[in-house]
Design a protein around this motif. Structure first.
Motif, PDB file in Angstrom:
ATOM      1  N   MET A   1      32.936  71.651  68.014  1.00  0.00           N
ATOM      2  CA  MET A   1      33.137  72.939  67.329  1.00  0.00           C
ATOM      3  C   MET A   1      32.818  74.079  68.302  1.00  0.00           C
ATOM      4  O   MET A   1      31.743  74.141  68.872  1.00  0.00           O
ATOM      5  CB  MET A   1      32.216  73.026  66.108  1.00  0.00           C
ATOM      6  CG  MET A   1      32.264  74.353  65.379  1.00  0.00           C
ATOM      7  SD  MET A   1      31.188  74.382  63.922  1.00  0.00           S
ATOM      8  CE  MET A   1      29.586  74.116  64.674  1.00  0.00           C
ATOM      9  N   TYR A 361      41.669  71.462  49.810  1.00  0.00           N
ATOM     10  CA  TYR A 361      41.391  71.082  51.197  1.00  0.00           C
ATOM     11  C   TYR A 361      39.997  71.567  51.603  1.00  0.00           C
ATOM     12  O   TYR A 361      39.212  70.829  52.214  1.00  0.00           O
ATOM     13  CB  TYR A 361      42.452  71.680  52.114  1.00  0.00           C
ATOM     14  CG  TYR A 361      42.154  71.514  53.589  1.00  0.00           C
ATOM     15  CD1 TYR A 361      42.358  70.297  54.226  1.00  0.00           C
ATOM     16  CD2 TYR A 361      41.656  72.578  54.341  1.00  0.00           C
ATOM     17  CE1 TYR A 361      42.077  70.133  55.583  1.00  0.00           C
ATOM     18  CE2 TYR A 361      41.370  72.432  55.685  1.00  0.00           C
ATOM     19  CZ  TYR A 361      41.587  71.210  56.301  1.00  0.00           C
ATOM     20  OH  TYR A 361      41.296  71.068  57.638  1.00  0.00           O
ATOM     21  N   MET A 362      39.695  72.815  51.246  1.00  0.00           N
ATOM     22  CA  MET A 362      38.373  73.362  51.546  1.00  0.00           C
ATOM     23  C   MET A 362      37.276  72.547  50.878  1.00  0.00           C
ATOM     24  O   MET A 362      36.238  72.253  51.471  1.00  0.00           O
ATOM     25  CB  MET A 362      38.275  74.815  51.067  1.00  0.00           C
ATOM     26  CG  MET A 362      39.044  75.820  51.890  1.00  0.00           C
ATOM     27  SD  MET A 362      38.744  77.485  51.261  1.00  0.00           S
ATOM     28  CE  MET A 362      37.013  77.677  51.631  1.00  0.00           C
ATOM     29  N   ARG A 365      36.068  69.401  52.683  1.00  0.00           N
ATOM     30  CA  ARG A 365      35.213  69.653  53.837  1.00  0.00           C
ATOM     31  C   ARG A 365      33.859  70.228  53.435  1.00  0.00           C
ATOM     32  O   ARG A 365      32.816  69.837  53.963  1.00  0.00           O
ATOM     33  CB  ARG A 365      35.894  70.605  54.822  1.00  0.00           C
ATOM     34  CG  ARG A 365      36.981  69.965  55.675  1.00  0.00           C
ATOM     35  CD  ARG A 365      37.176  70.767  56.958  1.00  0.00           C
ATOM     36  NE  ARG A 365      35.953  70.806  57.764  1.00  0.00           N
ATOM     37  CZ  ARG A 365      35.752  71.659  58.779  1.00  0.00           C
ATOM     38  NH1 ARG A 365      36.691  72.534  59.100  1.00  0.00           N
ATOM     39  NH2 ARG A 365      34.620  71.650  59.455  1.00  0.00           N
ATOM     40  N   ARG A 440      45.552  77.018  58.130  1.00  0.00           N
ATOM     41  CA  ARG A 440      44.568  75.939  58.159  1.00  0.00           C
ATOM     42  C   ARG A 440      43.529  76.207  59.246  1.00  0.00           C
ATOM     43  O   ARG A 440      42.339  75.905  59.060  1.00  0.00           O
ATOM     44  CB  ARG A 440      45.267  74.606  58.408  1.00  0.00           C
ATOM     45  CG  ARG A 440      44.320  73.418  58.473  1.00  0.00           C
ATOM     46  CD  ARG A 440      45.075  72.115  58.565  1.00  0.00           C
ATOM     47  NE  ARG A 440      44.178  71.003  58.788  1.00  0.00           N
ATOM     48  CZ  ARG A 440      44.561  69.737  58.835  1.00  0.00           C
ATOM     49  NH1 ARG A 440      45.835  69.423  58.654  1.00  0.00           N
ATOM     50  NH2 ARG A 440      43.676  68.773  59.065  1.00  0.00           N
ATOM     51  N   GLU A 441      43.962  76.809  60.365  1.00  0.00           N
ATOM     52  CA  GLU A 441      43.021  77.126  61.441  1.00  0.00           C
ATOM     53  C   GLU A 441      41.980  78.142  60.984  1.00  0.00           C
ATOM     54  O   GLU A 441      40.792  78.028  61.313  1.00  0.00           O
ATOM     55  CB  GLU A 441      43.766  77.644  62.663  1.00  0.00           C
ATOM     56  CG  GLU A 441      44.635  76.623  63.376  1.00  0.00           C
ATOM     57  CD  GLU A 441      45.980  76.394  62.702  1.00  0.00           C
ATOM     58  OE1 GLU A 441      46.697  75.471  63.127  1.00  0.00           O
ATOM     59  OE2 GLU A 441      46.313  77.131  61.752  1.00  0.00           O
ATOM     60  N   ILE A 443      40.960  78.624  57.877  1.00  0.00           N
ATOM     61  CA  ILE A 443      40.083  77.952  56.918  1.00  0.00           C
ATOM     62  C   ILE A 443      39.075  77.072  57.658  1.00  0.00           C
ATOM     63  O   ILE A 443      37.873  77.067  57.344  1.00  0.00           O
ATOM     64  CB  ILE A 443      40.903  77.106  55.927  1.00  0.00           C
ATOM     65  CG1 ILE A 443      41.886  77.987  55.146  1.00  0.00           C
ATOM     66  CG2 ILE A 443      39.976  76.354  54.971  1.00  0.00           C
ATOM     67  CD1 ILE A 443      41.254  79.097  54.359  1.00  0.00           C
ATOM     68  N   ASP A 444      39.558  76.330  58.643  1.00  0.00           N
ATOM     69  CA  ASP A 444      38.662  75.462  59.407  1.00  0.00           C
ATOM     70  C   ASP A 444      37.599  76.275  60.140  1.00  0.00           C
ATOM     71  O   ASP A 444      36.426  75.867  60.210  1.00  0.00           O
ATOM     72  CB  ASP A 444      39.463  74.616  60.399  1.00  0.00           C
ATOM     73  CG  ASP A 444      40.154  73.431  59.738  1.00  0.00           C
ATOM     74  OD1 ASP A 444      39.672  72.981  58.676  1.00  0.00           O
ATOM     75  OD2 ASP A 444      41.172  72.961  60.266  1.00  0.00           O
ATOM     76  N   TYR A 445      38.004  77.429  60.702  1.00  0.00           N
ATOM     77  CA  TYR A 445      37.031  78.257  61.409  1.00  0.00           C
ATOM     78  C   TYR A 445      35.971  78.773  60.439  1.00  0.00           C
ATOM     79  O   TYR A 445      34.770  78.777  60.748  1.00  0.00           O
ATOM     80  CB  TYR A 445      37.728  79.416  62.120  1.00  0.00           C
ATOM     81  CG  TYR A 445      36.774  80.263  62.934  1.00  0.00           C
ATOM     82  CD1 TYR A 445      36.246  79.773  64.120  1.00  0.00           C
ATOM     83  CD2 TYR A 445      36.392  81.524  62.504  1.00  0.00           C
ATOM     84  CE1 TYR A 445      35.347  80.532  64.866  1.00  0.00           C
ATOM     85  CE2 TYR A 445      35.499  82.288  63.233  1.00  0.00           C
ATOM     86  CZ  TYR A 445      34.980  81.792  64.419  1.00  0.00           C
ATOM     87  OH  TYR A 445      34.087  82.530  65.148  1.00  0.00           O
ATOM     88  N   TRP A 446      36.395  79.207  59.272  1.00  0.00           N
ATOM     89  CA  TRP A 446      35.454  79.703  58.258  1.00  0.00           C
ATOM     90  C   TRP A 446      34.431  78.619  57.922  1.00  0.00           C
ATOM     91  O   TRP A 446      33.224  78.869  57.871  1.00  0.00           O
ATOM     92  CB  TRP A 446      36.236  80.115  57.007  1.00  0.00           C
ATOM     93  CG  TRP A 446      35.484  80.913  55.991  1.00  0.00           C
ATOM     94  CD1 TRP A 446      35.469  82.268  55.865  1.00  0.00           C
ATOM     95  CD2 TRP A 446      34.644  80.407  54.939  1.00  0.00           C
ATOM     96  NE1 TRP A 446      34.673  82.642  54.793  1.00  0.00           N
ATOM     97  CE2 TRP A 446      34.158  81.518  54.217  1.00  0.00           C
ATOM     98  CE3 TRP A 446      34.261  79.134  54.538  1.00  0.00           C
ATOM     99  CZ2 TRP A 446      33.314  81.393  53.119  1.00  0.00           C
ATOM    100  CZ3 TRP A 446      33.403  79.000  53.439  1.00  0.00           C
ATOM    101  CH2 TRP A 446      32.945  80.119  52.743  1.00  0.00           C
ATOM    102  N   ILE A 447      34.916  77.397  57.702  1.00  0.00           N
ATOM    103  CA  ILE A 447      34.009  76.297  57.359  1.00  0.00           C
ATOM    104  C   ILE A 447      33.128  75.930  58.549  1.00  0.00           C
ATOM    105  O   ILE A 447      31.940  75.617  58.392  1.00  0.00           O
ATOM    106  CB  ILE A 447      34.810  75.080  56.863  1.00  0.00           C
ATOM    107  CG1 ILE A 447      35.590  75.453  55.594  1.00  0.00           C
ATOM    108  CG2 ILE A 447      33.885  73.894  56.581  1.00  0.00           C
ATOM    109  CD1 ILE A 447      36.555  74.383  55.126  1.00  0.00           C
ATOM    110  N   ASP A 448      33.699  75.993  59.762  1.00  0.00           N
ATOM    111  CA  ASP A 448      32.900  75.702  60.967  1.00  0.00           C
ATOM    112  C   ASP A 448      31.735  76.682  61.096  1.00  0.00           C
ATOM    113  O   ASP A 448      30.617  76.295  61.462  1.00  0.00           O
ATOM    114  CB  ASP A 448      33.776  75.785  62.222  1.00  0.00           C
ATOM    115  CG  ASP A 448      34.749  74.621  62.345  1.00  0.00           C
ATOM    116  OD1 ASP A 448      34.563  73.610  61.635  1.00  0.00           O
ATOM    117  OD2 ASP A 448      35.709  74.731  63.137  1.00  0.00           O
TER     118      ASP A 448
END
Length: 499
Positions: A1, A361-362, A365, A440-441, A443-448
């Motif tokens: 990450m 999806y969120m 994760r 999706r990128e 969303i993934d960054y937010w979750i990261d």
């Protein structure tokens, strides 16, 4: 990450009244004439206390302030508010209203009225209702419209003194019980059952000959959809009451369900949420209110009517109450009209699908992160456009609150997430909503970032509790925010308080 490096711009920027110099101008205006149009008693005896700056000075000042703005500039998953992209085509359409005066004759603004009527027809198609008004400036105004129409409807039938109660639920938007109470009704708030929504037995116990209306949103602010809603509406109507559908959380169900098909008498849509219109600072907003032909005579006017290709304005014969001047925040209506036309029916359906897909999806994760749980975990059905989560375990383990996590995520260019309306029935809540616009990128960054902050909370909780560190200002004291002696909303008040 790998998290991106971020630091907000920081300027030692004075107030606009404290910069510039006498005589500087960005615009030259003609001197006021002496036609006598302004009565002598209303004329100024001294010039207004306005700053004097050149155009570049004004531009640079507000540019620097915009760079210091914390929030609504990064990845913003602001649940229950559907913060989506506001396309430029809507701004272009709204600019066409610059030269229109709301009191000019209808025959001179046929294009404008055609657009208003066009959005009315599109929302009728999406809801099954017979007529819409755009006068309500936001969701609370739309709920108030329903409350006063409910009052007028029962009064017209000689039942106003009998129908004194409005039913809502603990997870309905606060504007529903608030406006009902303001309109003089007693509010019955149903608690949540084990499935995340009130049971039918709770509703049956509340219904009676004194029931005036049901005001409820579905899905609610936890993303829970009540599968028994048609039976709810049937029972409400059987009791002689009205049923109002608060469609603030419409994004995940648009084109999938219609309020009228479920039996509702009226509904409202948030143009500044679902329909691509900007939302910020409490306005300008529009709560589009639609109802059946039976309630239409009580709607606030004026309404746009089409006769053989010509548009005119009319006021319903039993207008209950105006909630805004003229046609309301019309520039926002134009933006929603442009957005809905550009999307089309297929685009709206796809947006709804993507909203539900991204939310789930969120969830997959987020529920793998330490200290994160979901409201009503025993309910296994998919959540719709958002889900209410809890950082209660994180708080118990570390003393780091959901607000602390908000502040620390802002250090990575992430806008503060939405918590929950009061009361907090879920401890340390947070309610992200992806909508259909984020990649999706993103969303993934937010979750990261959230994962990083949670890990940091367990390793170094004080680092999170003392955040933000990379923003324009550090953590503010609640005492200063709530003390009138330390803030002012006008230059005159600032001068008075600062001596």
């Amino acid at each position: 990450m790998s998290l991106r490096r971020y630091h907000a711009a920081r300027w030692d920027e004075p107030l606009i009244h404290q910069i510039g110099a006498p005589g500087r101008r960005g615009q030259h205006f003609p001197l006021a004439d002496s036609t006598g149009l302004v009565p002598a008693g209303l004329q100024r005896t001294s010039p207004p206390d306005l700053p004097e700056l050149s155009e570049p000075e004004v531009l640079n000042h507000f540019l620097r302030l915009s760079q210091e703005t914390m929030g609504m500039i990064g990845v913003s998953l602001f649940g229950t508010c559907t913060m989506k992209y506001n396309p430029r085509v809507g701004e272009q359409a709204a600019r066409r209203l610059a030269g229109v005066h709301p009191a000019q004759p209808a025959e001179t603004m046929q294009g404008m009225l055609a657009a208003v009527h066009g959005l009315d027809l599109m929302l009728r198609s999406l809801s099954g209702m017979d007529r819409f008004t755009f006068q309500a400036a936001g969701g609370a105004d739309a709920a108030w419209t329903q409350a006063v129409i409910t009052r007028a409807f029962h009064a017209a039938r000689g039942q106003r003194q009998q129908r004194t109660k409005i039913i809502t639920s603990l997870q309905s938007h606060p504007c529903n019980p608030a406006t009902a109470a303001t309109a003089g009704f007693e509010v019955i708030t149903l608690p949540l059952g084990e499935n995340g929504y009130p049971s039918l037995d709770m509703l049956k116990a509340a219904l009676g000959p004194d029931t005036a209306a049901l005001m409820i949103n579905n899905p609610d602010d936890m993303g829970v959809y009540n599968p028994e809603i048609m039976e709810w509406v049937r029972l409400v109507k059987q009791a002689g009451a009205l049923a109002f559908y608060d469609h603030a959380n419409f994004n995940g169900v648009m084109t999938k369900i219609r309020a009228r098909d479920l039996g509702f008498d009226a509904c409202m849509f948030m143009l500044h949420k679902t329909f691509g219109v900007s939302k910020g600072g409490g306005g300008p907003a529009v709560g589009a209110y639609g109802c059946t032909a039976e309630l239409a005579p009580f709607m606030p006017g004026p309404l746009v009517v089409e006769d053989s290709g010509t548009y005119r304005l009319e006021t319903p014969p039993q207008q209950a109450a105006k909630v805004r001047e003229y046609l309301g925040n019309l520039q926002q209506v134009f933006k929603a009209y442009a957005w809905t036309q550009a999307m089309g029916a297929e685009g709206l359906a796809e947006a709804s699908d993507l909203s539900v897909l991204l939310n789930n999806y969120m969830e997959k994760r987020l529920l793998t992160l330490r200290g994160v749980t979901r409201s009503h975990p025993e309910q296994t059905s998919p959540r719709l456009e958002m889900t209410r989560y809890s950082l209660g375990i994180l708080f118990e383990d570390t003393g780091v609150s959901a607000v602390d996590v908000q502040n620390r995520m802002a250090d990575f260019g992430i806008d503060a997430f939405w918590l929950s309306h009061e009361p907090w029935i879920v401890p340390q809540p947070f309610t992200p909503e992806a909508g259909e616009m984020w990649s999706r990128e993103d969303i993934d960054y937010w979750i990261d970032v959230l994962a990083h902050v949670i890990d940091e909370a367990y390793r170094d909780p004080e680092r999170v509790r003392s955040a933000p560190h990379n923003q324009v200002v550090a953590k503010l004291s609640d005492r200063d925010i709530n003390d009138p002696a330390n803030w002012a909303t006008t230059w005159a008040a600032w001068q008075r308080k600062q001596g």
